[in-house]
Enzyme design. Structure first.
Site, mmCIF file in Angstrom:
data_model
loop_
_atom_site.group_PDB
_atom_site.id
_atom_site.type_symbol
_atom_site.label_atom_id
_atom_site.label_comp_id
_atom_site.label_asym_id
_atom_site.label_seq_id
_atom_site.Cartn_x
_atom_site.Cartn_y
_atom_site.Cartn_z
ATOM 1 N N CYS A 186 0.806 -1.225 0.000
ATOM 2 C CA CYS A 186 0.000 0.000 0.000
ATOM 3 C C CYS A 186 0.839 1.275 0.000
ATOM 4 O O CYS A 186 0.292 2.363 -0.209
ATOM 5 C CB CYS A 186 -0.930 0.006 1.209
ATOM 6 S SG CYS A 186 -2.075 -1.392 1.257
ATOM 7 N N HIS A 265 12.517 1.496 5.041
ATOM 8 C CA HIS A 265 12.322 0.066 4.770
ATOM 9 C C HIS A 265 12.859 -0.741 5.950
ATOM 10 O O HIS A 265 14.029 -0.652 6.299
ATOM 11 C CB HIS A 265 13.056 -0.324 3.482
ATOM 12 C CG HIS A 265 12.474 -1.526 2.796
ATOM 13 N ND1 HIS A 265 12.254 -2.719 3.447
ATOM 14 C CD2 HIS A 265 12.056 -1.708 1.518
ATOM 15 C CE1 HIS A 265 11.732 -3.600 2.599
ATOM 16 N NE2 HIS A 265 11.595 -2.999 1.425
ATOM 17 N N HIS A 349 -2.244 19.799 6.667
ATOM 18 C CA HIS A 349 -3.166 18.702 6.360
ATOM 19 C C HIS A 349 -2.408 17.374 6.403
ATOM 20 O O HIS A 349 -1.217 17.313 6.068
ATOM 21 C CB HIS A 349 -3.798 18.894 4.977
ATOM 22 C CG HIS A 349 -4.446 20.230 4.793
ATOM 23 N ND1 HIS A 349 -5.650 20.557 5.358
ATOM 24 C CD2 HIS A 349 -4.028 21.340 4.118
ATOM 25 C CE1 HIS A 349 -5.968 21.795 5.033
ATOM 26 N NE2 HIS A 349 -5.003 22.297 4.284
ATOM 27 N N HIS A 353 -2.683 6.919 5.198
ATOM 28 C CA HIS A 353 -3.202 5.777 4.446
ATOM 29 C C HIS A 353 -4.385 5.147 5.174
ATOM 30 O O HIS A 353 -4.288 4.762 6.343
ATOM 31 C CB HIS A 353 -2.087 4.754 4.244
ATOM 32 C CG HIS A 353 -2.577 3.407 3.796
ATOM 33 N ND1 HIS A 353 -3.374 3.243 2.689
ATOM 34 C CD2 HIS A 353 -2.399 2.163 4.313
ATOM 35 C CE1 HIS A 353 -3.652 1.963 2.537
ATOM 36 N NE2 HIS A 353 -3.089 1.286 3.503
ATOM 37 N N HIS A 382 -14.470 5.272 5.179
ATOM 38 C CA HIS A 382 -15.910 5.037 5.260
ATOM 39 C C HIS A 382 -16.545 4.982 3.870
ATOM 40 O O HIS A 382 -17.364 4.094 3.591
ATOM 41 C CB HIS A 382 -16.557 6.154 6.088
ATOM 42 C CG HIS A 382 -18.042 6.009 6.242
ATOM 43 N ND1 HIS A 382 -18.948 6.526 5.325
ATOM 44 C CD2 HIS A 382 -18.793 5.397 7.196
ATOM 45 C CE1 HIS A 382 -20.172 6.245 5.718
ATOM 46 N NE2 HIS A 382 -20.106 5.564 6.853
ATOM 47 N N ASN A 386 -10.468 0.587 1.965
ATOM 48 C CA ASN A 386 -9.017 0.611 1.765
ATOM 49 C C ASN A 386 -8.733 0.370 0.285
ATOM 50 O O ASN A 386 -8.797 -0.762 -0.189
ATOM 51 C CB ASN A 386 -8.362 -0.466 2.630
ATOM 52 C CG ASN A 386 -6.840 -0.505 2.483
ATOM 53 O OD1 ASN A 386 -6.282 0.162 1.620
ATOM 54 N ND2 ASN A 386 -6.174 -1.291 3.311
#
Length: 454
Positions: A186, A265, A349, A353, A382, A386
């Site tokens: 993702c 990573h 802002h 994710h 909502h 995802n």
């Protein structure tokens, strides 16, 4: 002032100036050469600004919506899940933060499902082409002007590649620099932006397109292992296409300027490496398993990431407080609570994710954010679920649709992915940003934010 002084010079003054320059000719030449060399090096080595001209998020058709009742009814009728698995999925859905209007691919609406290669290709085409058609329409960019193409999709990597499918569809030019990123989870959307940025540093006066998506059709899990059932309940159809430019003239119409990309990573650690892992269960059914240690590992990756990001974005006062706490702990071995920098001073802002309710809760707590700072993430989860690497773009579109993006505002996009990775991208708004045409929130933004059950 120079003109006034020059007007006062007479012939004798000019003659003396010429004689002076003749006696210092070597110095003048050396100084001029050093100045020209320095300016040349600076111009050649300075980073080329990267502008985000516009982006588009895919909005699936209404017939692909999967409300709770329909999701559970289909799961039961498929005959693949036992009662414990069905009850587990029901509980996950209730606590997930997903609403009643998320989308699953067409192949999953059949009974039994039809997860064929052809259906997976069809899903990829609908999502990628839908986002790209919208992007090209809004920007009036000729696809043949695209010099760099980066596509990321973690779990579906056919031959020819997804990037080749786009090149074929839009008849892109033959010398295009194209890349197809797979298996990176993702957080691959930020990785794709970073790769496109690097390509724009060496390919002058061109456009780069990034397409971020995930494919669900062939990656639905039909077994009964609980850790592998969670993705079924969370992941939904979505994708985004982003147009980047290094052309100076595009600054006038661009929405944002890329400021920083920081990648972390943790793959050297075995637990981190296996916490999101595609495998087969005992019955030979393939799925993605999520470890119980996932949130702890994500928290550790985030700390490493913000340790690198903090010094380049935080005000000096916050850096000094953080450094003082660190020195006190090291020198005096004191049980001092680590100082958490106030990132609200650096960013206006936050696009976290939308991996799940627990992910958003954890970051809200760790970064000491206010509910308004995570509103875009919660509402995206909502409304769309995802959508993997593209979720941060649905969140940015939400902020724009609410009319909150002002000139000079800074946005922090944070994404987590298998491996395990935590990646950040920082953007600065060049102008007051309004939502583009065909925004995914166009017909529903007035209904948000909604009140979520605790």
């Amino acid at each position: 002032m120079i003109s006034v002084e020059a007007s006062r010079l007479n012939i004798d003054d000019l003659r003396q100036l010429w004689v002076h320059l003749q006696y210092n000719l070597v110095s003048v030449v050396i100084c001029s050469a050093i100045l020209v060399f320095g300016l040349t090096v600076y111009i050649m080595t300075r980073p080329t600004p990267v502008y985000l001209v516009d982006y588009a998020c895919y909005r699936p058709p209404d017939e692909l919506k999967a409300p709770y009742e329909k999701f559970m009814r289909h799961s039961r009728l498929q005959g693949d899940f036992d009662e414990n698995s069905l009850e587990f999925q029901r509980k996950i859905l209730e606590r997930s933060g997903l609403g009643e209007e998320t989308y699953v691919p067409e192949a999953m609406h059949f009974i039994p499902p039809r997860p064929s290669m052809a259906a997976a290709r069809e899903e990829a085409e609908q999502v990628m082409y839908g986002a790209l058609d919208n992007l090209f329409s809004n920007t009036n960019v000729n696809p043949k002007d695209i010099g760099v193409l980066v596509v990321n999709c973690s779990l579906f990597n056919p031959t020819p590649s997804l990037s080749a499918m786009i090149i074929n569809k839009y008849k892109l030019r033959g010398n295009i620099r194209s890349f197809n990123l797979g298996g990176m989870g993702c957080s691959a959307g930020v990785i794709a932006i970073d790769l496109a940025k690097d390509m724009l540093q060496v390919n002058r006066n061109t456009y780069a397109v990034v397409v971020s998506t995930e494919n669900i059709t062939q990656n639905w899990y039909f077994g009964n292992k609980k850790s592998m059932l969670i993705p079924n309940c969370l992941f939904r159809v979505g994708g985004a296409a982003i147009l980047l430019s290094n052309k100076s003239r595009d600054r006038r119409r661009a929405k944002y300027k890329l400021v920083h990309v920081v990648r972390t990573h943790k793959g050297a650690d075995d637990k981190a490496f296996r916490c999101v892992y595609q495998e087969q269960d005992d019955d030979g059914k393939t799925g993605v398993s999520l470890s119980k240690d996932l949130m702890a590992i994500a928290g550790g990756a985030l700390k490493t990431n913000i340790t690198t990001l903090g010094p380049v974005v935080l005000p000096i006062s916050e850096q000094l407080l953080f450094f003082a706490t660190l020195v006190t702990k090291k020198l005096f071995n004191a049980k001092v609570k680590p100082y958490i920098p106030d990132f609200k001073l650096a960013f206006d802002h936050f696009c976290i994710h939308a991996g799940g309710r627990a992910v958003i809760d954890e970051l809200e707590k760790n970064l000491q954010l206010l509910p308004v700072h995570v509103e875009a993430s919660r509402m995206t989860l909502h409304r769309f679920g995802n959508t993997s690497s593209s979720s941060i773009w649905y969140e940015l579109a939400y902020i724009e649709s609410k009319g909150r993006m002002r000139r000079g505002n800074r946005v922090w996009q944070i994404a987590f992915g298998s491996g395990f990775k935590c990646n950040s991208a920082v953007w600065e708004a060049i102008r007051h940003v309004k939502p583009s045409r065909n925004s995914p929130w166009e017909d529903c933004i007035d209904r948000y934010p909604v009140k979520l059950l605790s």
